[in-house]
Design a protein around this motif. Sequence first.
Motif, short mmCIF file in Angstrom:
data_model
loop_
_atom_site.label_atom_id
_atom_site.label_comp_id
_atom_site.label_asym_id
_atom_site.label_seq_id
_atom_site.Cartn_x
_atom_site.Cartn_y
_atom_site.Cartn_z
N MET A 125 0.86 -1.16 0.00
CA MET A 125 0.00 0.00 0.00
C MET A 125 0.91 1.23 0.00
SD MET A 125 -3.02 0.88 2.73
CE MET A 125 -3.62 -0.79 2.62
N GLU A 126 0.61 2.15 -0.87
CA GLU A 126 1.43 3.36 -0.95
C GLU A 126 0.59 4.58 -0.57
OE1 GLU A 126 3.73 3.93 -4.45
OE2 GLU A 126 4.04 1.80 -4.73
N PHE A 127 1.27 5.55 0.01
CA PHE A 127 0.63 6.80 0.39
C PHE A 127 1.33 7.92 -0.34
CE2 PHE A 127 0.14 3.90 3.95
CZ PHE A 127 -1.23 3.96 4.16
N GLY A 128 0.65 9.04 -0.46
CA GLY A 128 1.26 10.20 -1.08
C GLY A 128 2.47 10.67 -0.30
N GLY A 129 3.28 11.50 -0.91
CA GLY A 129 4.51 11.96 -0.30
C GLY A 129 4.32 12.67 1.03
N ASP A 130 3.15 13.23 1.27
CA ASP A 130 2.92 13.97 2.51
C ASP A 130 2.27 13.13 3.60
OD1 ASP A 130 3.97 16.25 1.38
OD2 ASP A 130 2.03 16.90 0.59
N ALA A 131 2.06 11.82 3.34
CA ALA A 131 1.40 10.98 4.34
C ALA A 131 2.28 10.85 5.57
CB ALA A 131 1.12 9.60 3.75
N PRO A 132 1.68 10.96 6.75
CA PRO A 132 2.47 10.80 7.97
C PRO A 132 3.17 9.45 8.02
CG PRO A 132 0.25 11.60 8.47
CD PRO A 132 0.28 11.24 7.01
N SER A 133 4.32 9.42 8.64
CA SER A 133 5.09 8.18 8.70
C SER A 133 4.34 7.08 9.44
CB SER A 133 6.45 8.43 9.35
OG SER A 133 6.28 8.90 10.67
N LEU A 134 3.45 7.46 10.37
CA LEU A 134 2.69 6.46 11.10
C LEU A 134 1.83 5.62 10.15
CD1 LEU A 134 1.65 5.12 13.67
CD2 LEU A 134 -0.01 6.98 13.87
N LEU A 135 1.25 6.26 9.13
CA LEU A 135 0.42 5.51 8.18
C LEU A 135 1.26 4.48 7.42
CD1 LEU A 135 -1.83 8.35 6.74
CD2 LEU A 135 -2.25 6.85 8.69
N SER A 136 2.43 4.89 7.01
CA SER A 136 3.33 3.95 6.32
C SER A 136 3.75 2.83 7.26
CB SER A 136 4.56 4.67 5.78
OG SER A 136 4.17 5.63 4.82
N GLN A 137 4.03 3.19 8.51
CA GLN A 137 4.42 2.18 9.51
C GLN A 137 3.31 1.15 9.69
OE1 GLN A 137 5.29 3.74 13.49
NE2 GLN A 137 4.50 1.86 14.36
N LEU A 138 2.08 1.59 9.80
CA LEU A 138 0.96 0.66 10.00
C LEU A 138 0.76 -0.23 8.78
CD1 LEU A 138 -1.62 3.01 11.74
CD2 LEU A 138 -0.46 1.05 12.76
N ALA A 139 0.88 0.33 7.60
CA ALA A 139 0.68 -0.46 6.38
C ALA A 139 1.76 -1.50 6.18
CB ALA A 139 0.62 0.47 5.17
N ALA A 140 2.96 -1.25 6.67
CA ALA A 140 4.09 -2.15 6.43
C ALA A 140 4.42 -3.04 7.63
CB ALA A 140 5.33 -1.33 6.06
N ARG A 141 3.62 -2.99 8.67
CA ARG A 141 3.99 -3.72 9.89
C ARG A 141 3.91 -5.23 9.69
NH1 ARG A 141 1.79 -6.77 12.92
NH2 ARG A 141 3.51 -6.40 14.36
N GLY A 142 4.74 -5.92 10.44
CA GLY A 142 4.75 -7.37 10.42
C GLY A 142 5.33 -7.89 11.72
N SER A 143 5.14 -9.16 11.98
CA SER A 143 5.61 -9.76 13.23
C SER A 143 7.08 -10.16 13.14
CB SER A 143 4.76 -10.99 13.56
OG SER A 143 3.45 -10.58 13.89
N VAL A 144 7.77 -9.99 14.25
CA VAL A 144 9.19 -10.38 14.36
C VAL A 144 9.27 -11.56 15.32
CG1 VAL A 144 11.46 -9.65 15.19
CG2 VAL A 144 10.03 -8.05 13.90
N ARG A 145 9.95 -12.61 14.91
CA ARG A 145 10.13 -13.79 15.76
C ARG A 145 11.59 -14.11 16.02
NH1 ARG A 145 5.63 -14.73 12.73
NH2 ARG A 145 3.74 -15.26 13.88
N LYS A 146 12.48 -13.30 15.46
CA LYS A 146 13.91 -13.46 15.73
C LYS A 146 14.46 -12.13 16.21
CE LYS A 146 14.80 -17.26 12.60
NZ LYS A 146 15.50 -17.72 11.41
N PHE A 147 15.03 -12.17 17.42
CA PHE A 147 15.48 -10.96 18.07
C PHE A 147 16.97 -11.04 18.41
CE2 PHE A 147 11.05 -11.71 19.21
CZ PHE A 147 10.46 -10.50 18.92
N ARG A 148 17.59 -9.89 18.51
CA ARG A 148 18.93 -9.84 19.08
C ARG A 148 18.81 -10.21 20.56
NH1 ARG A 148 19.87 -4.01 17.12
NH2 ARG A 148 20.37 -3.77 19.31
N PRO A 149 19.88 -10.71 21.17
CA PRO A 149 19.76 -11.17 22.56
C PRO A 149 19.63 -10.06 23.61
CG PRO A 149 22.00 -11.47 21.76
CD PRO A 149 21.17 -11.02 20.58
#
Length: 196
Positions: free
Chosen positions: A1-25
């Motif tokens: 999903m793409e947003f216009g150049g002026d879209a707040p970063s939070l919107l991009s963050q929400l659209a691109a979010r995913g789960s992480v199952r491998k972490f640094r210690p």
Amino acid sequence: MEFGGDAPSLLSQLAARGSVRKFRPDTVPYLTLRRLCALALCAPTKSDLQQRDIIIIDAPSLKSRIGALLADGPLGQKWLANVPNLLIFCGNNRRQRRIHTLRDRHFANDHLDAFFNAAVDAAIALSAFVIAAEAEGLGVCPISAVRIHSDALSELLKLPDHVFPVAGLAMGYPAEAPQLSMRLPLSVTVHHNTFI
């Protein structure tokens, strides 16, 4: 999903979010966890009853026991054995009941709605915590397996009556990019005026 150049970063963050199952210690500092909890608990609640609590699990033996408990069973969450940070989000219908008792008032909502409201409050706080943690560059993965082991987990955490685990949250500094799940299309999940 793409947003216009002026879209707040939070919107991009929400659209691109995913789960992480491998972490640094390395673990996330306790003060950072507390700040994220404070932000999560600023989220809206049903009737402003604030029926949610967050338990930070950082005692190594307790974290190990919970990790082993969640790794067992049909969902086989073995990756949880080594997560650097673990939180449990709880619904809390106890607080409201205690207020009624202190004021010598009958608790009229002693039915499914009491459980449902507390579970929704916990879920809203979980969502707000995820957004805040990811905005800081942390990785997270909600854990629904806590409900399979609700009784054992409640005993381990010494949860009082009417306080119950809704979801866990593994978190830490990501060791790899988030795993994105395919989203169902809006044509299937968003309805206008009626369900169909």
